[in-house]
Design an enzyme around this catalytic site. Structure first.
Site, PDB file in Angstrom:
ATOM      1  N   LYS A 130       4.249   3.878 -10.580  1.00 31.14           N
ATOM      2  CA  LYS A 130       2.739   3.634 -10.028  1.00 31.14           C
ATOM      3  C   LYS A 130       1.749   3.111 -10.451  1.00 31.14           C
ATOM      4  CE  LYS A 130       4.646   7.158  -6.464  1.00 31.14           C
ATOM      5  NZ  LYS A 130       4.855   8.687  -6.858  1.00 31.14           N
ATOM      6  N   GLU A 187       1.234  -1.285   0.151  1.00 32.31           N
ATOM      7  CA  GLU A 187      -0.101  -0.457  -0.176  1.00 32.31           C
ATOM      8  C   GLU A 187       0.632   1.239  -0.185  1.00 32.31           C
ATOM      9  OE1 GLU A 187      -3.706   0.392   0.060  1.00 32.31           O
ATOM     10  OE2 GLU A 187      -3.381   1.418  -0.958  1.00 32.31           O
ATOM     11  N   ILE A 227      -3.028   7.687   0.195  1.00 30.52           N
ATOM     12  CA  ILE A 227      -4.665   7.197  -0.214  1.00 30.52           C
ATOM     13  C   ILE A 227      -4.837   5.416  -0.410  1.00 30.52           C
ATOM     14  CG2 ILE A 227      -5.830   7.229  -2.870  1.00 30.52           C
ATOM     15  CD1 ILE A 227      -4.976   9.966  -3.141  1.00 30.52           C
ATOM     16  N   GLY A 237       5.932  11.439   2.351  1.00 38.06           N
ATOM     17  CA  GLY A 237       5.912  12.145   3.436  1.00 38.06           C
ATOM     18  C   GLY A 237       6.090  10.546   4.814  1.00 38.06           C
ATOM     19  N   ASP A 281       8.701   7.777 -12.446  1.00 33.96           N
ATOM     20  CA  ASP A 281       8.081   7.386 -11.059  1.00 33.96           C
ATOM     21  C   ASP A 281       6.704   7.505 -11.478  1.00 33.96           C
ATOM     22  OD1 ASP A 281       7.884   7.214  -7.666  1.00 33.96           O
ATOM     23  OD2 ASP A 281       6.795   9.028  -8.602  1.00 33.96           O
ATOM     24  N   GLY A 311      11.769  18.348   0.403  1.00 32.44           N
ATOM     25  CA  GLY A 311      11.682  17.331   0.878  1.00 32.44           C
ATOM     26  C   GLY A 311      10.667  16.186  -0.090  1.00 32.44           C
TER      27      GLY A 311
HETATM   28  N1  LIG Z   1       9.532   8.923   1.462  1.00 31.48           N
HETATM   29  C1  LIG Z   1       8.812   8.951   0.771  1.00 31.48           C
HETATM   30  O1  LIG Z   1       7.894  10.398   0.893  1.00 31.48           O
HETATM   31  C2  LIG Z   1       8.250   7.978   0.428  1.00 31.48           C
HETATM   32  C3  LIG Z   1       6.236   7.584  -0.120  1.00 31.48           C
HETATM   33  C4  LIG Z   1       6.264   7.027  -0.772  1.00 31.48           C
HETATM   34  C5  LIG Z   1       6.656   5.392  -0.663  1.00 31.48           C
HETATM   35  N2  LIG Z   1       8.533   5.868  -0.629  1.00 31.48           N
HETATM   36  C6  LIG Z   1       9.231   4.682  -1.234  1.00 31.48           C
HETATM   37  O2  LIG Z   1       9.560   3.878   0.342  1.00 31.48           O
HETATM   38  C7  LIG Z   1      11.639   3.334   0.502  1.00 31.48           C
HETATM   39  C8  LIG Z   1      11.929   4.028   1.303  1.00 31.48           C
HETATM   40  O3  LIG Z   1      12.275   5.755   1.319  1.00 31.48           O
HETATM   41  P1  LIG Z   1      12.779   6.698   1.112  1.00 31.48           P
HETATM   42  O4  LIG Z   1      11.999   8.420   2.111  1.00 31.48           O
HETATM   43  O5  LIG Z   1      13.013   6.268   2.963  1.00 31.48           O
HETATM   44  O6  LIG Z   1      14.637   6.116   1.049  1.00 31.48           O
HETATM   45  P2  LIG Z   1      15.599   6.905   2.432  1.00 31.48           P
HETATM   46  O7  LIG Z   1      15.091   7.777   3.550  1.00 31.48           O
HETATM   47  O8  LIG Z   1      16.954   6.722   1.383  1.00 31.48           O
HETATM   48  O9  LIG Z   1      15.873   5.675   2.759  1.00 31.48           O
HETATM   49  C9  LIG Z   1      16.113   4.586   1.975  1.00 31.48           C
HETATM   50  C10 LIG Z   1      17.557   3.820   3.706  1.00 31.48           C
HETATM   51  O10 LIG Z   1      17.372   2.081   2.720  1.00 31.48           O
HETATM   52  C11 LIG Z   1      18.763   2.167   3.404  1.00 31.48           C
HETATM   53  N3  LIG Z   1      19.060   2.205   2.126  1.00 31.48           N
HETATM   54  C12 LIG Z   1      19.623   2.621   0.943  1.00 31.48           C
HETATM   55  N4  LIG Z   1      19.951   1.544  -0.371  1.00 31.48           N
HETATM   56  C13 LIG Z   1      20.819   0.713   1.349  1.00 31.48           C
HETATM   57  C14 LIG Z   1      21.849  -0.753   1.280  1.00 31.48           C
HETATM   58  N5  LIG Z   1      21.643  -1.484  -0.610  1.00 31.48           N
HETATM   59  N6  LIG Z   1      22.254  -1.522   2.346  1.00 31.48           N
HETATM   60  C15 LIG Z   1      21.926  -1.177   3.686  1.00 31.48           C
HETATM   61  N7  LIG Z   1      20.846  -0.475   3.483  1.00 31.48           N
HETATM   62  C16 LIG Z   1      20.086   0.389   2.092  1.00 31.48           C
HETATM   63  C17 LIG Z   1      19.731   3.973   3.530  1.00 31.48           C
HETATM   64  O11 LIG Z   1      20.545   4.048   4.366  1.00 31.48           O
HETATM   65  P3  LIG Z   1      21.279   5.022   5.128  1.00 31.48           P
HETATM   66  O12 LIG Z   1      20.138   5.637   5.395  1.00 31.48           O
HETATM   67  O13 LIG Z   1      23.034   4.310   5.050  1.00 31.48           O
HETATM   68  O14 LIG Z   1      22.250   5.695   3.412  1.00 31.48           O
HETATM   69  C18 LIG Z   1      18.898   4.712   4.052  1.00 31.48           C
HETATM   70  O15 LIG Z   1      18.078   4.178   5.341  1.00 31.48           O
HETATM   71  C19 LIG Z   1      10.893   3.448  -1.519  1.00 31.48           C
HETATM   72  O16 LIG Z   1      11.149   3.183  -1.699  1.00 31.48           O
HETATM   73  C20 LIG Z   1      10.786   4.842  -1.661  1.00 31.48           C
HETATM   74  O17 LIG Z   1      10.099   5.411  -2.909  1.00 31.48           O
HETATM   75  C21 LIG Z   1       8.850   6.514  -0.042  1.00 31.48           C
END
Ligand SMILES: NC(=O)c1ccc[n+]([C@@H]2O[C@H](COP(=O)([O-])OP(=O)(O)OC[C@H]3O[C@@H](n4cnc5c(N)ncnc54)[C@H](OP(=O)(O)O)[C@@H]3O)[C@@H](O)[C@H]2O)c1
Length: 433
Positions: free
Chosen positions: A202, A126, A133, A299, A198, A184
């Site tokens: 989706k 989700e 949503i 977010g 992106d 952000g």
């Molecule tokens: N942010 C949003 O609003 C949002 C919304 C919907 C979906 N998403 C999805 O949710 C997922 C996470 O997004 P996020 O915003 O949380 O990203 P983020 O803040 O960049 O966090 C990614 C995390 O994964 C770790 N990581 C990345 N590559 C890695 C690897 N090769 N080995 C081990 N750890 C690794 C990073 O480690 P480090 O801390 O050391 O960099 C970090 O802790 C993504 O798929 C994104 O598309 C995000």
């Protein structure tokens, strides 16, 4: 139920915080004792002091997916290659998956869901699309009895924010993108947002959920907002439209077209009301008619809400299991079938055209003669005041084919005078949007 988490960035840390803050709710809704037992991330010190007592923190993802004590792996890294390897290995080790990684599912979803279905494991996502949503659950559950005909939405908050800033605040494209990054919304590399990729990830997932087709990114055409000009947004506004990045999966005459592109949407439509970084999705079915869903597309807490809802759903499904009920895309595996693909240019739709004309007598007549000769009927025609001997002419046509448009453009260019480009956009004409 014991959980392991991969990653500790925005989404993962917000999920952990929400789990700790709302633990009583999770308990009340599942009746289950749910515990986090391991977190693995690249920079483990980020998680220090932010996990429940007894939860181990490390930097080795295999320690999570191979731990026999873990029932569910939350894949929240955003890394596609790591995500694929970790998720496949976790499924092979008998674990259920919750992920928010839309790129992973758009690129490798078919393989992941096939193996998960064979292993009778759940993969819930989700948080991967329009986080506030509940579109995945809506398509899989609430709208399950409908023959759906379209899913049309604004699925990328960054693009919508940039277009809103350009249109409402007269910001330049680059300034608006920089602002989205500062606030952000944008990815670290905003090209993934701006290019439409992106949103393509989706809508590929939503098409699979809505129409029971395989997830196939190659059948999705996408175009981003990098070439959208403020002048066209201003003209569109004057004739009652807004320029939005629209993702669509539309079934007509048994053929499916799945696309992302900037389009004009009528001012009075629901999609036109989706401003800033918000998302909106209209679904159309034979029984429900049109439903419109609106909310934040990104977010930490918003995504945590979706991720934890999946954890709760998993607890409810697996702790009181019903044999043979696993079907991760809502369709039984036997019900998934390829459908004829129709690319959007094969559908008739209205178009917006802008031509720059020399301000001479007879120019307008030449243009309208081309329109008439090409058998194109017009719903709006607007000529701007002349500046420095030139004036813009805006035309909105009735529905026509892209082939006819392609034939007409050189004739219009010739009529407008050498060196003048003709700017075109398709106009969204999906009912209920
Ligand atoms: N942010 C949003 O609003 C949002 C919304 C919907 C979906 N998403 C999805 O949710 C997922 C996470 O997004 P996020 O915003 O949380 O990203 P983020 O803040 O960049 O966090 C990614 C995390 O994964 C770790 N990581 C990345 N590559 C890695 C690897 N090769 N080995 C081990 N750890 C690794 C990073 O480690 P480090 O801390 O050391 O960099 C970090 O802790 C993504 O798929 C994104 O598309 C995000």
């Amino acid at each position: 139920m014991r959980l392991g988490m991969l990653g500790f960035g925005n989404v993962a840390s917000a999920t952990m915080k929400a789990f700790l803050d709302n633990h009583h709710l999770v308990r009340a809704k599942t009746g289950a004792e749910i515990r986090f037992v391991r977190v693995a991330t690249r920079t483990p010190q980020r998680a220090a002091g932010r996990v429940p007592d007894g939860c181990e923190i490390g930097d080795n993802w295999r320690s999570v997916v191979d731990d026999p004590a873990i029932d569910v792996v939350l894949e929240l890294t955003g890394d596609v290659e790591l995500g694929r390897e970790a998720v496949l290995r976790a499924i092979a080790n008998g674990k259920h998956i919750v992920t928010a990684n839309k790129a992973l599912l758009a690129l490798h979803g078919d393989e992941i869901f096939r193996l998960a279905d064979e292993a009778d494991r759940h993969v819930l996502f989700e948080g991967a699309v329009a986080v506030s949503i509940p579109i995945v659950k809506t398509l899989k559950e609430s709208a399950a009895a409908n023959r759906l005909s379209s899913v049309v939405g604004i699925l990328n908050g960054t693009c919508n924010y940039v277009l809103s800033q350009m249109s409402e605040e007269c910001k330049e494209f680059a300034t608006a993108v920089a602002q989205a990054q500062e606030r952000g919304f944008a990815e670290a590399d905003p090209l993934l947002d701006i290019s439409g990729e992106d949103a393509a990830h989706k809508i590929a997932l939503l098409a699979a959920l809505a129409f029971g087709v395989p997830i196939d990114l190659r059948s999705v055409t996408f175009k981003g907002i990098q070439d959208v000009e403020r002048i066209d947004m201003a003209f569109a506004k004057r004739v009652g439209y807004q320029v939005k990045l629209i993702a669509r999966a539309v079934l007509d005459d048994g053929a499916l077209s799945v696309a992302v592109e900037p389009m004009l949407v009528p001012d009075g439509s629901m999609l036109a009301q989706v401003r800033g970084s918000m998302n909106g999705i209209a679904i159309r079915g034979d029984l429900l008619g049109t439903a419109f869903l609106y909310g934040s597309g990104a977010g930490g807490p918003q995504t945590a809400s979706a991720v934890l809802a999946d954890v709760i759903e998993l607890a409810n499904r697996t702790i009181v299991p019903a044999a043979g009920t696993t079907h991760n895309l809502g369709f039984k595996r036997s019900g998934i079938s390829p459908t004829a693909i129709r690319f959007p240019e094969q559908r008739e739709r209205p178009f917006y055209l802008r031509l720059r004309l020399d301000d001479r007598a007879g120019m307008l007549a030449q243009v309208t003669k081309v329109l008439a000769d090409c058998n194109v009927s017009v719903s709006v025609l607007l000529q701007d005041e002349a500046h420095e001997g030139q004036a813009d002419l805006v035309v909105i046509t009735h529905a026509m084919s892209s082939a006819r448009l392609a034939t007409m453009i050189p004739l219009l260019r010739e009529a407008a005078g050498a060196g003048h480009a003709v700017v075109t956009y398709p106009v969204l004409d999906e009912p209920g949007c």
